[in-house]
Design a protein around this motif. Structure first.
Motif, short mmCIF file in Angstrom:
data_model
loop_
_atom_site.label_atom_id
_atom_site.label_comp_id
_atom_site.label_asym_id
_atom_site.label_seq_id
_atom_site.Cartn_x
_atom_site.Cartn_y
_atom_site.Cartn_z
N GLU A 78 -11.85 18.27 6.94
CA GLU A 78 -13.15 18.23 6.28
C GLU A 78 -13.41 16.87 5.64
O GLU A 78 -14.51 16.60 5.18
CB GLU A 78 -13.24 19.31 5.20
N ASN A 79 -12.40 16.04 5.60
CA ASN A 79 -12.52 14.73 4.94
C ASN A 79 -12.62 13.61 5.96
O ASN A 79 -12.03 13.67 7.03
CB ASN A 79 -11.30 14.48 4.05
N GLU A 80 -13.39 12.60 5.60
CA GLU A 80 -13.52 11.42 6.44
C GLU A 80 -12.76 10.26 5.80
O GLU A 80 -12.60 10.21 4.58
CB GLU A 80 -15.00 11.04 6.59
N PHE A 81 -12.29 9.35 6.63
CA PHE A 81 -11.59 8.18 6.12
C PHE A 81 -12.02 6.97 6.94
O PHE A 81 -12.06 7.02 8.17
CB PHE A 81 -10.07 8.36 6.22
N TYR A 82 -12.39 5.89 6.23
CA TYR A 82 -12.92 4.70 6.89
C TYR A 82 -11.96 3.53 6.70
O TYR A 82 -11.26 3.43 5.68
CB TYR A 82 -14.30 4.35 6.34
N THR A 83 -11.96 2.64 7.68
CA THR A 83 -11.08 1.47 7.66
C THR A 83 -11.89 0.23 8.07
O THR A 83 -13.06 0.35 8.48
CB THR A 83 -9.92 1.64 8.66
N PRO A 84 -11.29 -0.95 8.02
CA PRO A 84 -11.99 -2.14 8.50
C PRO A 84 -12.46 -2.03 9.94
O PRO A 84 -13.42 -2.69 10.34
CB PRO A 84 -10.94 -3.25 8.34
N ALA A 85 -11.82 -1.17 10.73
CA ALA A 85 -12.23 -1.01 12.13
C ALA A 85 -13.63 -0.42 12.25
O ALA A 85 -14.30 -0.59 13.27
CB ALA A 85 -11.23 -0.12 12.86
N ASP A 86 -14.09 0.28 11.20
CA ASP A 86 -15.43 0.87 11.22
C ASP A 86 -16.51 -0.16 10.94
O ASP A 86 -17.69 0.11 11.16
CB ASP A 86 -15.51 2.01 10.21
N ILE A 87 -16.12 -1.31 10.43
CA ILE A 87 -17.09 -2.40 10.20
C ILE A 87 -16.49 -3.71 10.72
O ILE A 87 -16.49 -4.74 10.05
CB ILE A 87 -17.46 -2.52 8.71
N ALA A 88 -16.00 -3.64 11.94
CA ALA A 88 -15.26 -4.77 12.52
C ALA A 88 -16.08 -6.06 12.55
O ALA A 88 -15.54 -7.16 12.41
CB ALA A 88 -14.79 -4.42 13.93
N ASP A 89 -17.39 -5.94 12.73
CA ASP A 89 -18.24 -7.13 12.82
C ASP A 89 -18.95 -7.43 11.50
O ASP A 89 -19.95 -8.16 11.48
CB ASP A 89 -19.29 -6.93 13.92
N PHE A 90 -18.45 -6.90 10.41
CA PHE A 90 -19.10 -7.06 9.11
C PHE A 90 -19.18 -8.53 8.72
O PHE A 90 -18.19 -9.25 8.73
CB PHE A 90 -18.33 -6.29 8.04
N ASP A 91 -20.39 -8.96 8.40
CA ASP A 91 -20.65 -10.32 7.95
C ASP A 91 -21.36 -10.21 6.60
O ASP A 91 -22.50 -9.74 6.54
CB ASP A 91 -21.52 -11.05 8.96
N PHE A 92 -20.72 -10.63 5.54
CA PHE A 92 -21.26 -10.42 4.20
C PHE A 92 -22.65 -11.02 4.04
O PHE A 92 -23.57 -10.37 3.53
CB PHE A 92 -20.32 -11.03 3.15
N MET A 93 -22.85 -12.24 4.47
CA MET A 93 -24.14 -12.90 4.26
C MET A 93 -25.24 -12.24 5.09
O MET A 93 -26.40 -12.16 4.66
CB MET A 93 -24.04 -14.38 4.61
N GLU A 94 -24.90 -11.75 6.26
CA GLU A 94 -25.90 -11.10 7.11
C GLU A 94 -26.21 -9.69 6.64
O GLU A 94 -27.38 -9.27 6.63
CB GLU A 94 -25.39 -11.05 8.55
N LYS A 95 -25.20 -8.97 6.21
CA LYS A 95 -25.37 -7.55 5.89
C LYS A 95 -25.69 -7.28 4.42
O LYS A 95 -26.38 -6.31 4.11
CB LYS A 95 -24.09 -6.78 6.26
#
Length: 586
Positions: A38-55
């Protein structure tokens, strides 16, 4: 700019997650004989293309995900009588939403609120006949006059309502809000006319018209004219305010009402931004430069739910999406026009309040206040806990709500950090997901010709009705649990209510007598005014309305100054615009 995470690290995390799912997690699931967690868990793989300035970027800068302003106004915060709209720090704001009975009843209530410490201007709730442009003596208004808000028939009603606001609190020193849509031209005209009688030019008036007619077709139903003709009225108010009343906010675009009617968070977000785009185009079609008027657009809260984490993500996505729409679609060159200006903070929504064990609603509202602070707003704990028990709120419930917001702000200091959840794997992944789903729905609406087309073919109405039905089914099957409603309702559960210390402010006797008094008041105005002048002005208004390029506001103001009624003015426009029926759209 490249993403934050190295590709090799991402692949390593993905492999490690697979090992975790097949090992540690599976053992736990097997132990309890279940197949899915019932629980979800997130990792860096879920936002692999994360760009702070863009997002995300910095608060007050594109894409405004972190917040539309670099910091809060010094000295601002929750205020007495402020509802979900923060005040203080020199901000000129309207206060708590209220209004009932006759103009005298609402005037007296405002006077008592001022004595209680209220600092904001009026935030007026109108009765149902007013909202759909009917006079109090119209047969269709019988039984509704002064019930859901204050009755407005003529300028005389505004003259009475605003009696407490004089001297240092005169119209050029306060802000007023009006929850009015279809007959918005009449209410705007009444305020301008009242100011003129007090020697105050329209250029000094502050306040916010709701003026969001599109959502009326989707949710509330207080429309009068067909969509195209209604947007003509909207256009004319934009053009008038832009030239003569530049400090007024000509619109407050509301996802709130659609959410309350049953829309999902994705629908509320997408429909709100699609509607907002239609309004921008409306102003452009009226000859306005996009950078000359959008800076006065405001957005009412999107409402929400008790699932505060995705709701926080929805707020972050909304700011980013509106910035993209204004910059990229409408080619606005002024970054201030890319800002999604919200009238107030985060609300879990009145629809989450329950009449069963109503004091629990305070807990729900406080959770919403926490979410609001985490989403970048001055926290509010609204609505008061007795929201579902009848029209208006008790003073005790208002006190608890206001104290809760002040505790969150000044004691918990939750607003000290802007966008504190930024960078969370879950928050960033969910913000992206919500944005993508909302864009898909917006593009679908665009293919229908925008919001007007989506209303005319019934798409939005059907979508919200279906979502409301699906949610109700979940309540009835127990898939969705609400404490005290369909869960935890055993005999040992207690109904806890605080003591009532102050008489209920919405006097039931006054509400019952309102219709009779308002009819007498209206008859007196009609008897004493220059009826030939009214007749002449209404004829001129009809001619003006027939000219698509003409603006109806100047003649509406003249008619209001002559004490033409709201029903006479809307009735005149109906002759030209026609009336809308939602029959068969759902």
């Amino acid at each position: 700019m490249s993403g934050t995470f190295d590709k090799q690290d991402i692949e390593k995390i993905k492999r490690k997650r697979q090992e975790w799912e097949n090992g540690t997690l599976k053992k736990q699931l097997d132990r309890f004989n279940i197949t899915d967690s019932e629980n979800e868990f997130y990792t860096p793989a879920d936002i692999a293309d994360f760009d702070f300035m863009e997002k995300v970027g910095f608060p007050g800068e594109y894409p405004f995900t972190a917040g539309v302003y670099p910091c809060q106004v010094p000295g601002s915060g929750p205020v007495t009588g402020g509802y979900h709209i923060g005040g203080g720090g020199g901000l000129v704001r309207a206060g708590r939403y209220l209004g009932y009975g006759t103009a005298e009843d609402t005037r007296d209530y405002y006077q008592s609120e001022i004595l209680r410490g209220r600092t904001g201007g009026p935030n007026i709730a109108f009765d149902l006949p007013t909202q759909i442009g009917l006079d109090s003596d119209d047969p269709m208004a019988e039984g509704e006059v002064g019930k859901a808000g204050v009755a407005y028939d003529t300028l005389a009603d505004f003259e009475t309502i605003y009696e407490p606001f004089q001297d240092k609190n005169n119209l050029d020193s306060i802000a007023s809000n009006w929850t009015i849509n279809a007959p918005v031209n009449v209410i705007l005209a009444a305020y301008v006319a009242l100011a003129e009688k007090r020697g105050i030019p329209a250029s000094k008036l502050r306040g916010t018209l709701q003026n969001d007619i599109i959502k009326e077709y989707v949710a509330r139903g207080t429309y009068i004219y067909p969509p195209r003709e209604s947007l003509r009225v909207t256009r004319d108010t934009f053009v008038y305010c832009n030239e003569y009343a530049p400090l007024l906010n000509p619109i407050s675009i509301s996802g709130y009402h659609m959410r309350e009617a049953g829309a999902t968070r994705i629908q509320a977000l997408a429909f709100t931004l699609a509607n907002a785009s239609a309004y921008v185009q409306c102003g452009i079609d009226g000859g306005l430069d996009v950078d000359s008027f959008v800076n006065r657009f405001t957005f009412n809260t999107l409402s929400g739910s008790m699932e505060i984490l995705p709701e926080i993500c929805t707020r972050r996505a909304s700011r980013r999406m509106w910035a993209k729409i204004m910059r990229d679609s409408f080619k606005s060159e002024n970054p201030r026009n890319w800002i999604l200006r919200e009238a107030g903070g985060f609300l879990t929504g009145a629809w989450t309040s329950t009449s069963q064990r109503p004091l629990n609603n305070l807990t729900r509202a406080v959770i919403g206040g926490v979410a609001g602070a985490l989403a970048g707003y001055i926290p509010s704990a609204e609505p008061p806990y007795d929201e579902p028990l009848g029209l208006g709120w008790s003073i005790e419930a208002q006190q608890l709500a206001e104290d809760a917001a002040k505790i969150l702000y000044w004691e918990s200091k939750l607003s000290k950090v802007t966008d504190p959840l930024a960078g969370s794997y879950y928050i960033e992944a969910m913000t992206d997901k919500i944005e993508a789903e909302a864009w898909a729905l917006i593009h679908q609406i665009e293919e229908m010709g925008g919001s007007q087309g989506a209303i005319e073919n019934g798409f939005m109405q059907r979508a919200v009705a279906q979502s409301a039905y699906e949610y109700q089914k979940k309540l009835e099957t127990g898939e969705e649990l609400v404490v005290g409603v369909n869960a935890f309702t055993d005999e040992q559960e207690l109904e806890v209510l605080p003591n009532r210390l102050i008489p209920y402010p919405y006097d039931a006797t006054k509400r019952a007598e309102a219709e009779k008094k308002q009819l007498a008041r209206l008859a007196k105005v009609k008897e004493e005014r220059d009826n030939e002048k009214v007749k002449s002005l209404l004829a001129k208004l009809e001619e003006t309305a027939a000219d698509e390029k003409a603006n109806i506001m100047p003649l509406t103001i003249e008619a209001v100054k002559a004490y033409a009624t709201i029903g006479e003015i809307t009735g005149t426009l109906k002759k030209v615009f026609g009336e809308y029926s939602g029959y068969g759209k759902i």
